[in-house]
Scaffold this motif. Structure first.
Motif, PDB file in Angstrom:
ATOM      1  N   GLU A  13       0.874  -1.198   0.051  1.00  0.00           N
ATOM      2  CA  GLU A  13       0.013  -0.037   0.062  1.00  0.00           C
ATOM      3  C   GLU A  13       0.925   1.227   0.183  1.00  0.00           C
ATOM      4  OE1 GLU A  13      -3.453   0.224   2.459  1.00  0.00           O
ATOM      5  OE2 GLU A  13      -3.100  -1.808   3.249  1.00  0.00           O
ATOM      6  N   TYR A  14       0.436   2.335  -0.470  1.00  0.00           N
ATOM      7  CA  TYR A  14       0.942   3.721  -0.473  1.00  0.00           C
ATOM      8  C   TYR A  14      -0.230   4.717  -0.614  1.00  0.00           C
ATOM      9  CZ  TYR A  14       3.653   7.648  -1.713  1.00  0.00           C
ATOM     10  OH  TYR A  14       4.115   9.064  -2.061  1.00  0.00           O
ATOM     11  N   SER A  15      -0.020   5.728   0.458  1.00  0.00           N
ATOM     12  CA  SER A  15      -1.065   6.702   0.316  1.00  0.00           C
ATOM     13  C   SER A  15      -0.217   8.324  -0.082  1.00  0.00           C
ATOM     14  CB  SER A  15      -1.826   6.805   1.540  1.00  0.00           C
ATOM     15  OG  SER A  15      -2.850   7.874   1.424  1.00  0.00           O
ATOM     16  N   GLY A  16      -0.216   8.821  -0.871  1.00  0.00           N
ATOM     17  CA  GLY A  16       0.615   9.724  -1.346  1.00  0.00           C
ATOM     18  C   GLY A  16       0.127  11.273  -0.695  1.00  0.00           C
ATOM     19  N   ASN A  17       1.055  12.025  -1.241  1.00  0.00           N
ATOM     20  CA  ASN A  17       0.630  13.714  -0.887  1.00  0.00           C
ATOM     21  C   ASN A  17      -0.650  14.069  -1.468  1.00  0.00           C
ATOM     22  OD1 ASN A  17       1.638  16.200   0.194  1.00  0.00           O
ATOM     23  ND2 ASN A  17       1.823  16.755  -2.094  1.00  0.00           N
ATOM     24  N   GLN A  18      -1.364  14.859  -0.746  1.00  0.00           N
ATOM     25  CA  GLN A  18      -2.804  15.132  -1.119  1.00  0.00           C
ATOM     26  C   GLN A  18      -3.592  14.089  -1.532  1.00  0.00           C
ATOM     27  OE1 GLN A  18      -2.526  18.718  -3.533  1.00  0.00           O
ATOM     28  NE2 GLN A  18      -1.312  19.764  -2.145  1.00  0.00           N
ATOM     29  N   ASP A  19      -3.455  13.046  -0.760  1.00  0.00           N
ATOM     30  CA  ASP A  19      -4.527  11.667  -1.159  1.00  0.00           C
ATOM     31  C   ASP A  19      -4.611  11.063   0.149  1.00  0.00           C
ATOM     32  OD1 ASP A  19      -5.396   9.772  -2.672  1.00  0.00           O
ATOM     33  OD2 ASP A  19      -3.595   8.703  -2.535  1.00  0.00           O
ATOM     34  N   ALA A  20      -5.860  10.393   0.101  1.00  0.00           N
ATOM     35  CA  ALA A  20      -6.210   9.496   1.334  1.00  0.00           C
ATOM     36  C   ALA A  20      -6.748   8.302   0.604  1.00  0.00           C
ATOM     37  CB  ALA A  20      -7.112   9.927   2.216  1.00  0.00           C
ATOM     38  N   SER A  21      -5.634   7.229   0.615  1.00  0.00           N
ATOM     39  CA  SER A  21      -5.795   6.158  -0.249  1.00  0.00           C
ATOM     40  C   SER A  21      -7.014   5.148   0.424  1.00  0.00           C
ATOM     41  CB  SER A  21      -4.855   4.986  -0.078  1.00  0.00           C
ATOM     42  OG  SER A  21      -4.796   4.683   1.163  1.00  0.00           O
ATOM     43  N   GLU A  22      -7.490   4.273  -0.513  1.00  0.00           N
ATOM     44  CA  GLU A  22      -8.928   3.542  -0.116  1.00  0.00           C
ATOM     45  C   GLU A  22      -8.435   2.774   1.094  1.00  0.00           C
ATOM     46  OE1 GLU A  22     -11.849   0.203  -1.820  1.00  0.00           O
ATOM     47  OE2 GLU A  22     -10.527   1.167  -3.184  1.00  0.00           O
ATOM     48  N   GLY A  23      -7.444   2.141   1.401  1.00  0.00           N
ATOM     49  CA  GLY A  23      -7.001   1.515   2.426  1.00  0.00           C
ATOM     50  C   GLY A  23      -7.075   2.273   3.794  1.00  0.00           C
ATOM     51  N   LEU A  24      -6.521   3.392   3.545  1.00  0.00           N
ATOM     52  CA  LEU A  24      -6.475   4.178   4.833  1.00  0.00           C
ATOM     53  C   LEU A  24      -8.049   4.653   5.114  1.00  0.00           C
ATOM     54  CD1 LEU A  24      -4.968   6.068   6.852  1.00  0.00           C
ATOM     55  CD2 LEU A  24      -4.744   7.890   5.115  1.00  0.00           C
ATOM     56  N   ARG A  25      -8.555   5.130   4.203  1.00  0.00           N
ATOM     57  CA  ARG A  25     -10.098   5.378   4.561  1.00  0.00           C
ATOM     58  C   ARG A  25     -10.845   4.188   5.238  1.00  0.00           C
ATOM     59  NH1 ARG A  25     -12.138   9.789   0.701  1.00  0.00           N
ATOM     60  NH2 ARG A  25     -10.423  10.554  -0.711  1.00  0.00           N
ATOM     61  N   ASP A  26     -10.627   3.077   4.509  1.00  0.00           N
ATOM     62  CA  ASP A  26     -11.258   2.033   5.004  1.00  0.00           C
ATOM     63  C   ASP A  26     -10.887   1.840   6.664  1.00  0.00           C
ATOM     64  OD1 ASP A  26     -12.727   1.513   2.854  1.00  0.00           O
ATOM     65  OD2 ASP A  26     -11.381  -0.067   2.341  1.00  0.00           O
ATOM     66  N   ARG A  27      -9.616   1.790   6.735  1.00  0.00           N
ATOM     67  CA  ARG A  27      -9.153   1.808   8.248  1.00  0.00           C
ATOM     68  C   ARG A  27      -9.643   2.885   9.310  1.00  0.00           C
ATOM     69  NH1 ARG A  27      -4.773  -0.125   5.003  1.00  0.00           N
ATOM     70  NH2 ARG A  27      -4.041  -2.034   5.795  1.00  0.00           N
ATOM     71  N   LEU A  28      -9.784   3.955   8.901  1.00  0.00           N
ATOM     72  CA  LEU A  28     -10.120   5.196   9.494  1.00  0.00           C
ATOM     73  C   LEU A  28     -11.647   4.870   9.757  1.00  0.00           C
ATOM     74  CD1 LEU A  28      -8.450   8.210   8.108  1.00  0.00           C
ATOM     75  CD2 LEU A  28      -7.700   6.934   9.978  1.00  0.00           C
ATOM     76  N   ILE A  29     -12.354   4.089   9.084  1.00  0.00           N
ATOM     77  CA  ILE A  29     -13.887   4.234   8.927  1.00  0.00           C
ATOM     78  C   ILE A  29     -14.114   3.090  10.092  1.00  0.00           C
ATOM     79  CG2 ILE A  29     -15.796   3.296   7.875  1.00  0.00           C
ATOM     80  CD1 ILE A  29     -15.107   4.505   5.461  1.00  0.00           C
ATOM     81  N   THR A  30     -13.406   1.977   9.894  1.00  0.00           N
ATOM     82  CA  THR A  30     -13.340   0.963  11.175  1.00  0.00           C
ATOM     83  C   THR A  30     -13.145   1.542  12.498  1.00  0.00           C
ATOM     84  OG1 THR A  30     -12.816  -0.630   9.353  1.00  0.00           O
ATOM     85  CG2 THR A  30     -12.350  -1.223  11.817  1.00  0.00           C
ATOM     86  N   ILE A  31     -12.285   2.266  12.528  1.00  0.00           N
ATOM     87  CA  ILE A  31     -11.830   2.840  13.955  1.00  0.00           C
ATOM     88  C   ILE A  31     -12.702   3.792  14.617  1.00  0.00           C
ATOM     89  CG2 ILE A  31     -10.331   4.462  15.033  1.00  0.00           C
ATOM     90  CD1 ILE A  31      -7.917   3.519  13.012  1.00  0.00           C
ATOM     91  N   ILE A  32     -13.442   4.720  13.668  1.00  0.00           N
ATOM     92  CA  ILE A  32     -14.347   5.587  13.937  1.00  0.00           C
ATOM     93  C   ILE A  32     -16.034   4.708  14.325  1.00  0.00           C
ATOM     94  CG2 ILE A  32     -15.990   7.612  13.303  1.00  0.00           C
ATOM     95  CD1 ILE A  32     -13.580   8.621  11.596  1.00  0.00           C
TER      96      ILE A  32
END
Length: 262
Positions: A13-32
Motif C-alpha cells: 500500500e501507499y497513500s501519497g501527498n494530498q491523497d487518502a488511499s482507499e485502504g487508509l479510508r477503510d481503516r479510519l472508518i473501522t476505527i470511528i
C-alpha cells in the motif's frame, strides 16, 4: 511479536501527498465506527462517542456526516473529519480510551504507507517535506512508465523510510536498486555501467550528472552494512532522506532531458 507482513517487509500500500488511499479510508472508518454509536448503553458514555455529537460537528464544518466525509470526501475533508473525531474523543471519553484510539489511528497511517501521520495535537501532518512529497508522486509515475522493478523497490524503500520499519541500510539499498533498474532500462543496456555511458554519449546525462549518479550507485556498496562492509559509517535516517532527495532530483532531470530530445 511482529506479524507476517512486518517480519517479511511486505508492503503493498501507499497513500501519497494530498491523497487518502482507499485502504487508509477503510481503516479510519473501522476505527470511528467501532468507537462511536447512536445507542450507547448506560455506563458506556465515556467509552464510546455519540454519533449525533460527531456528525453535528462535521456537518457544521464540512456539511457532511463524518463517515461520509471519510469514505467519499476529498483528502482534506478526510483529514479534517478525522481531527474532529479525535478532538471529540479526547474531550468526552476516558483518557485511556482516547490513547487506544489515537494509537489505532497512528497505526492506520503507518500500515497504509501514508506520507502523513497524526501528531500529539491530533493534527494530520506530513512526515516529509511537502516539495519532496510532491516530487515522489512524479518519480513513481516515471518508474511505473519505464520499469515495474524500479517502482517496486522505490515503494519498498519509501515505505520503510516513512514507517521506520526498515533500517537506513536496507532503505538505501532498495533506493539504489530502483535507480539502477531505471538507468538500465532507459539506457537499454544489461548493466548500469554500460547504460550510464550510453546515456552520456546520447546527451541525456552530462558528465557532471554522471558523477552524481555514480556516487549514488557507489553509495550502496560504500556505506557500511548496506551491501557489504564498506568505507564509511553506517548510514542514518538522515542519509536515507538525502539519498531519496538526490534520487528524485536526478530522475526528474533525466526525464526533462529525454523530453527535450523528443
Amino acid at each position: 511479536m511482529p506479524n507476517f507482513r512486518e517480519r517479511n517487509n511486505i508492503q503493498i500500500e501507499y497513500s501519497g501527498n494530498q491523497d487518502a488511499s482507499e485502504g487508509l479510508r477503510d481503516r479510519l472508518i473501522t476505527i470511528i465506527s467501532n468507537n462511536s454509536g447512536s445507542h450507547i448503553g448506560i455506563g458506556n458514555e465515556s467509552y464510546y462517542l455519540h454519533t449525533s455529537i460527531l456528525n453535528h460537528k462535521t456537518k457544521v464544518l464540512l456539511n457532511k456526516d463524518c463517515i461520509v466525509a471519510i469514505s467519499a470526501g476529498s483528502y482534506d475533508e478526510v483529514f479534517e473529519a478525522l481531527e474532529i473525531f479525535l478532538n471529540l474523543v479526547k474531550e468526552k471519553l476516558y483518557i485511556q480510551t482516547y490513547r487506544e484510539i489515537w494509537n489505532d489511528v497512528y497505526t492506520a497511517f503507518n500500515v497504509s504507507g501514508s506520507v502523513y501521520t497524526i501528531d500529539g495535537d491530533n493534527q494530520v501532518v506530513l512526515k516529509i517535506d511537502e516539495g519532496i512529497a510532491e516530487s515522489i508522486e512524479d518519480v513513481q509515475g516515471i518508474f511505473s512508465e519505464h520499469s515495474g522493478d524500479a517502482l517496486d523497490f522505490f515503494r519498498r524503500a519509501l515505505n520503510g523510510l516513512l514507517t521506520r520499519e526498515k533500517t537506513p541500510n536496507d532503505i538505501i539499498k532498495d533506493f539504489a536498486i530502483s535507480i539502477e533498474n531505471y538507468i538500465k532500462v532507459i539506457g537499454d543496456k544489461d548493466s548500469y555501467k554500460k547504460a550510464i555511458i550510453s546515456l552520456r554519449e546520447s546527451g541525456i546525462i552530462a558528465p557532471t550528472q554522471q558523477g552524481v549518479l555514480d556516487k549514488l550507485y557507489a553509495y550502496r556498496g560504500d556505506a557500511d552494512g548496506v551491501a557489504h562492509s564498506g568505507n564509511t559509517d553506517e548510514p542514518s535516517e538522515v542519509d536515507a532522506v538525502w539519498f531519496l532527495e538526490t534520487l528524485v532530483a536526478q530522475v526528474k532531470l533525466i526525464e526533462a532531458k529525454i523530453k527535450a530530445q523528443e
